[in-house]
Design an enzyme around this catalytic site. Structure first.
Site, short mmCIF file in Angstrom:
data_model
loop_
_atom_site.label_atom_id
_atom_site.label_comp_id
_atom_site.label_asym_id
_atom_site.label_seq_id
_atom_site.Cartn_x
_atom_site.Cartn_y
_atom_site.Cartn_z
N GLU A 190 0.83 -1.20 0.00
CA GLU A 190 0.00 0.00 0.00
C GLU A 190 0.87 1.26 0.00
O GLU A 190 0.54 2.25 -0.66
CB GLU A 190 -0.92 -0.02 1.22
N GLU B 294 -10.66 8.46 13.95
CA GLU B 294 -11.06 8.28 12.54
C GLU B 294 -11.91 9.47 12.09
O GLU B 294 -11.71 10.01 11.01
CB GLU B 294 -11.83 6.97 12.35
C1 LIG Z 1 -6.85 7.11 9.01
C2 LIG Z 1 -6.83 5.71 8.51
N1 LIG Z 1 -7.52 4.78 9.16
C3 LIG Z 1 -7.51 3.51 8.73
C4 LIG Z 1 -6.78 3.14 7.63
C5 LIG Z 1 -6.80 1.71 7.14
O1 LIG Z 1 -5.55 1.17 7.08
C6 LIG Z 1 -6.06 4.15 6.98
N2 LIG Z 1 -5.31 3.87 5.87
N3 LIG Z 1 -6.09 5.42 7.43
#
Ligand SMILES: Cc1ncc(CO)c(N)n1
EC number: 3.5.99.2
Length: 213
Positions: free
Chosen positions: A79, A194
């Site tokens: 990723e 989040e």
């Molecule tokens: C902020 C955030 N939360 C979760 C993920 C999942 O890996 C991500 N890439 N970024």
């Protein structure tokens, strides 16, 4: 207490983590480009920290969780390469400073090292599950952002999140009452951070959003 009990107990908070005007903008194509670019650069920095967090979690994982966590680490490394390619295409500088909301989230993850394994694993499940739900809610996504929606809504990613849920359920089942309480706090922390991450992307105030030049 199972992972799904955490979702049921904190529905409102969870909704805030997984539904957001940022994601509506991804779906409708109305998201300001600057907001998307800010999110992209900041999420790269977050995934880099997430890889370190997960590596530390692997070091203390029970035998049965090693393959799952190693698979997740391999995917995170891939990723990062994918983010680097996306940033190159958009002429974004990834050598950026973490936004305070991002830095606080990363600090929270680092702090989970001192928490029971079940709590740290529950947090990992929650943050991956949050992304799965958030991007599912943005599907199919405006063509400009569709690749990102697809990235976090693949069957492979959904399987991984299910695997984490099963592992977290087992760990919570073996955990004492104290550790379960810590897991619930970790879940709540993830949900709050989040939401804050989407807020940051939409309302961040950096001078140039990571753009080169
Ligand atoms: C902020 C955030 N939360 C979760 C993920 C999942 O890996 C991500 N890439 N970024």
């Amino acid at each position: 207490m199972r992972p799904r009990d955490l979702l049921a107990r904190h529905q409102e908070l969870w909704r805030g983590a997984t539904r957001h005007p940022f994601l509506d903008g991804v779906r409708e194509g109305t998201l300001p480009r600057r907001a998307f670019e800010r999110w992209l650069v900041q999420d790269y920095l977050f995934v880099r920290e997430g890889l370190a967090f997960q590596a530390r979690l692997l070091a203390r994982a029970p035998r049965r969780d090693q393959r799952l966590l190693i698979g997740g680490l391999v995917a995170l490394e891939e990723e990062l390469g994918w983010f680097e390619e996306q940033a190159r295409r958009r002429n974004l500088d990834l050598d950026a400073r973490p936004h305070p909301a991002n830095a606080a989230y990363c600090g929270f993850l680092a702090g989970l090292e001192g928490e029971p394994y079940a709590a740290a694993l529950a947090a990992l499940w929650a943050l991956e599950r949050a992304y799965l739900e958030a991007w599912r809610g943005a599907a199919p996504g405006h063509p400009e952002y569709r690749e990102f929606v697809e990235h976090w809504t693949t069957p492979e990613f959904a399987d991984y999140v299910s695997g984490l849920e099963g592992a977290a359920e087992a760990a919570l089942g073996e955990a004492g009452e104290g550790a379960r309480g810590r897991a619930e706090e970790a879940f709540v922390g993830v949900a709050r951070f989040e939401r804050g991450f989407w807020e940051m992307a939409l309302e961040g105030t950096e001078e140039n959003g990571g753009r080169v030049g």
